[in-house]
Write a protein that holds these residues in place. Structure first.
Motif: not given
Length: 205
Positions: A55, A58, A79, A161, A163-166, A169
């Protein structure tokens, strides 16, 4: 007959006593439990440690090339709770301040790097930190290069970010890119702060 019974009873008692002595040498449940429990606890700690490793933040490491396709620097993107931290190092670039921005496509084809598209701007704003209608999500502070042609900067962008789902991103489908310009960004003029031609580019995938 009575004597035989008494002898038999005495022999049976002795056997029972001996059995009891042997059993008393074995660890009780209470004595065995702490050792077993310690093994379970160690396994749990080990699992937690592995989860902590998985965790972690990244980190993306990219190469920056100049208009001739030669590597001229690197950037490490990581990140952080506030957004994305960028540690940029370049060499062989003209001294002075240079605009540096995140562009919308992960394609760096020289010599002009137009393939990188415009600034990353999912919210449809204007360019510049001093622009009342800005800034773009891809806007960054200027990169300053010394007289020796070397520059180093740690930039934090709170608008993007990893985070790939934003929508904002840097790792969206097709990626994005980090572009360095020939001149200083004035933080106001749309679309790129009058920072001139694109002189270096790095793909973020």
């Amino acid at each position: 007959m009575s004597r035989n019974r008494n002898r038999g009873f005495a022999l049976l008692s002795c056997i029972v006593l001996l059995s009891g002595c042997e059993w008393s040498n074995q660890p009780t449940l209470a004595e065995r439990t702490p050792q077993h429990g310690h093994q379970v606890e160690s396994a749990a700690v080990s699992t937690a440690t592995e989860m902590a490793k998985d965790s972690g933040p990244m980190i993306k490491r990219i190469d920056i090339i100049n208009s001739k396709g030669i590597k001229t620097g690197t950037a490490v993107l990581s990140s952080i709770p506030e957004g994305v931290k960028m540690q940029v190092e370049v060499t062989g670039i003209a001294p002075g301040k240079h605009g540096i921005h995140i562009h919308q496509y992960g394609v760096c084809t020289g010599p002009d790097f137009k393939t990188a598209g415009e600034h990353l701007n999912p919210e449809g704003k204007k360019h510049g930190f001093n622009n009342p209608q800005g800034p773009h999500a891809g806007d960054l502070l200027n990169l300053e290069v010394g007289a020796d042609g070397k520059g180093r900067a740690e930039l934090v962008n709170k608008m993007v970010t990893l985070d790939k789902d934003k929508a904002n991103s840097l790792l969206k489908q097709g990626g994005t890119s980090l572009v360095i310009h020939e001149a200083e960004d004035d933080y106001m003029t749309d679309p790129s702060g009058n920072s001139g031609a694109r002189i270096a580019c790095g793909v973020i995938l």
